[in-house]
Design a protein around this motif. Structure first.
Motif, short mmCIF file in Angstrom:
data_model
loop_
_atom_site.label_atom_id
_atom_site.label_comp_id
_atom_site.label_asym_id
_atom_site.label_seq_id
_atom_site.Cartn_x
_atom_site.Cartn_y
_atom_site.Cartn_z
N SER A 85 0.82 -1.22 0.00
CA SER A 85 0.00 0.00 0.00
C SER A 85 0.85 1.27 0.00
O SER A 85 0.32 2.36 0.00
N ASP A 86 2.19 1.14 -0.02
CA ASP A 86 3.07 2.29 0.03
C ASP A 86 3.39 2.88 -1.34
O ASP A 86 4.32 3.65 -1.49
N TYR A 87 2.64 2.50 -2.36
CA TYR A 87 2.86 3.07 -3.69
C TYR A 87 1.52 3.32 -4.36
O TYR A 87 0.51 2.72 -4.03
N ASP A 88 1.52 4.27 -5.30
CA ASP A 88 0.29 4.64 -6.00
C ASP A 88 0.28 4.17 -7.45
O ASP A 88 -0.78 4.03 -8.05
N ALA A 89 1.46 3.97 -8.03
CA ALA A 89 1.53 3.61 -9.44
C ALA A 89 2.75 2.73 -9.70
O ALA A 89 3.69 2.70 -8.90
N GLU A 90 2.69 2.02 -10.82
CA GLU A 90 3.82 1.21 -11.26
C GLU A 90 4.25 1.69 -12.64
O GLU A 90 3.43 2.04 -13.47
N ILE A 91 5.55 1.69 -12.85
CA ILE A 91 6.09 1.96 -14.18
C ILE A 91 6.33 0.59 -14.79
O ILE A 91 7.08 -0.21 -14.23
N VAL A 144 9.74 4.20 -4.85
CA VAL A 144 9.78 3.52 -3.56
C VAL A 144 10.22 2.06 -3.68
O VAL A 144 10.52 1.43 -2.67
N GLU A 145 10.25 1.55 -4.92
CA GLU A 145 10.68 0.16 -5.09
C GLU A 145 11.17 -0.06 -6.53
O GLU A 145 10.56 0.43 -7.48
N ILE A 146 12.29 -0.75 -6.66
CA ILE A 146 12.81 -1.16 -7.96
C ILE A 146 12.64 -2.66 -8.03
O ILE A 146 13.17 -3.40 -7.21
N LEU A 147 11.85 -3.12 -9.00
CA LEU A 147 11.43 -4.52 -9.04
C LEU A 147 12.30 -5.42 -9.93
O LEU A 147 12.13 -6.62 -9.93
N VAL A 148 13.22 -4.83 -10.69
CA VAL A 148 14.01 -5.60 -11.66
C VAL A 148 15.49 -5.29 -11.48
O VAL A 148 15.87 -4.16 -11.19
N LYS A 149 16.32 -6.30 -11.66
CA LYS A 149 17.77 -6.11 -11.57
C LYS A 149 18.33 -5.69 -12.92
O LYS A 149 17.80 -6.04 -13.97
N ASP A 150 19.44 -4.97 -12.89
CA ASP A 150 20.13 -4.54 -14.10
C ASP A 150 20.52 -5.76 -14.94
O ASP A 150 21.04 -6.74 -14.41
N GLY A 151 20.21 -5.73 -16.24
CA GLY A 151 20.55 -6.82 -17.14
C GLY A 151 19.53 -7.94 -17.20
O GLY A 151 19.71 -8.91 -17.92
N GLU A 152 18.44 -7.81 -16.46
CA GLU A 152 17.42 -8.86 -16.41
C GLU A 152 16.45 -8.74 -17.59
O GLU A 152 16.14 -7.64 -18.04
N VAL A 154 12.90 -8.62 -19.32
CA VAL A 154 11.58 -8.18 -18.87
C VAL A 154 10.55 -8.47 -19.96
O VAL A 154 10.87 -8.55 -21.14
N GLU A 155 9.30 -8.63 -19.54
CA GLU A 155 8.18 -8.90 -20.43
C GLU A 155 7.39 -7.64 -20.68
O GLU A 155 7.47 -6.67 -19.90
N TYR A 156 6.57 -7.64 -21.70
CA TYR A 156 5.65 -6.54 -21.96
C TYR A 156 4.70 -6.42 -20.77
O TYR A 156 4.13 -7.41 -20.31
N GLY A 157 4.56 -5.21 -20.24
CA GLY A 157 3.63 -4.97 -19.14
C GLY A 157 4.15 -5.34 -17.76
O GLY A 157 3.47 -5.15 -16.76
N GLN A 158 5.38 -5.86 -17.68
CA GLN A 158 5.94 -6.24 -16.38
C GLN A 158 6.29 -4.99 -15.57
O GLN A 158 6.93 -4.07 -16.08
N PRO A 159 5.85 -4.91 -14.31
CA PRO A 159 6.20 -3.76 -13.47
C PRO A 159 7.71 -3.67 -13.26
O PRO A 159 8.37 -4.68 -12.96
N LEU A 160 8.27 -2.47 -13.43
CA LEU A 160 9.70 -2.24 -13.24
C LEU A 160 9.98 -1.44 -11.97
O LEU A 160 10.95 -1.72 -11.27
N PHE A 161 9.14 -0.45 -11.71
CA PHE A 161 9.30 0.44 -10.56
C PHE A 161 7.93 0.66 -9.90
O PHE A 161 6.90 0.62 -10.58
N ARG A 162 7.95 0.96 -8.61
CA ARG A 162 6.74 1.41 -7.92
C ARG A 162 6.99 2.84 -7.47
O ARG A 162 8.07 3.17 -6.98
N VAL A 163 5.96 3.68 -7.66
CA VAL A 163 6.07 5.11 -7.40
C VAL A 163 4.97 5.55 -6.46
O VAL A 163 3.81 5.17 -6.64
N LYS A 164 5.33 6.39 -5.48
CA LYS A 164 4.34 6.97 -4.56
C LYS A 164 4.20 8.44 -4.93
O LYS A 164 5.17 9.18 -4.99
N SER A 165 2.95 8.86 -5.16
CA SER A 165 2.67 10.26 -5.49
C SER A 165 2.96 11.13 -4.29
O SER A 165 2.80 10.73 -3.14
#
Length: 166
Positions: A85-91, A144-152, A154-165
């Motif tokens: 609940s600590d984020y409002d959106a995902e990139i 507030v959160e980075i969900l993927v490691k460098d060089g990993e 990723v799929e279409y639509g996969q969340p990469l970052f979480r952002v709190k407004s």
């Protein structure tokens, strides 16, 4: 002329549908897609006078997709101590490819935990078929959160970052 995001959406729709072949032509731009052995192959042909860089053909392989989906990317990536609940959106990733946090290995990451981003801020690069695509946040707030490691991968639509407004 079609935008890169529109082409990505078409690729996704063709991949998920039972359509085997798709062609579109407008204003001297032609896009053709064909499924071959459970892959979507895209070709974009531009008129000679076009100066802008255009995306290269992209191939999306479902067999590879299944492997990536089974990997729990969230467990391996660096995280902040946050609850869901600590984020409002995902990139999210607009394409299949390889995730990079910086423009080159010897440069700093585009964003780190706690950084503020704006809608037009570049947050990472996703490389597909030797084409490096800068990914913009499309949301404003604090990472507030980075969900993927460098060089990993990723799929279409996969969340990469979480952002709190803010």
């Amino acid at each position: 002329m079609l935008k890169v995001q529109e082409i990505r959406e078409i690729i996704k729709l063709i991949d998920q549908s039972s359509i085997d072949e798709f062609s579109y032509e407008a204003n001297g731009t032609k896009v053709s897609m064909k499924k071959q052995q459970e892959q979507v192959v895209t070709e974009a042909v531009q008129p000679q006078q076009a100066v802008q860089a255009q995306p290269k053909p992209q191939v999306q392989e479902p067999a590879q997709s299944k492997e990536v989906e089974q990997e729990p990317a969230v467990e391996e990536a660096p995280k902040a101590d946050t609850s869901s609940s600590d984020y409002d959106a995902e990139i999210k990733s607009p394409m299949v490819g390889t995730f990079y946090v910086s423009p080159s290995p010897d440069q700093d990451a585009y964003v780190k935990l706690g950084d503020d981003v704006k809608e037009d801020s570049v947050v990472c690069i996703v490389e597909a078929m030797k084409l490096f695509n800068e990914i913009e946040a499309e949301v404003s707030g604090e990472v507030v959160e980075i969900l993927v490691k460098d060089g990993e991968l990723v799929e279409y639509g996969q969340p990469l970052f979480r952002v709190k407004s803010k």
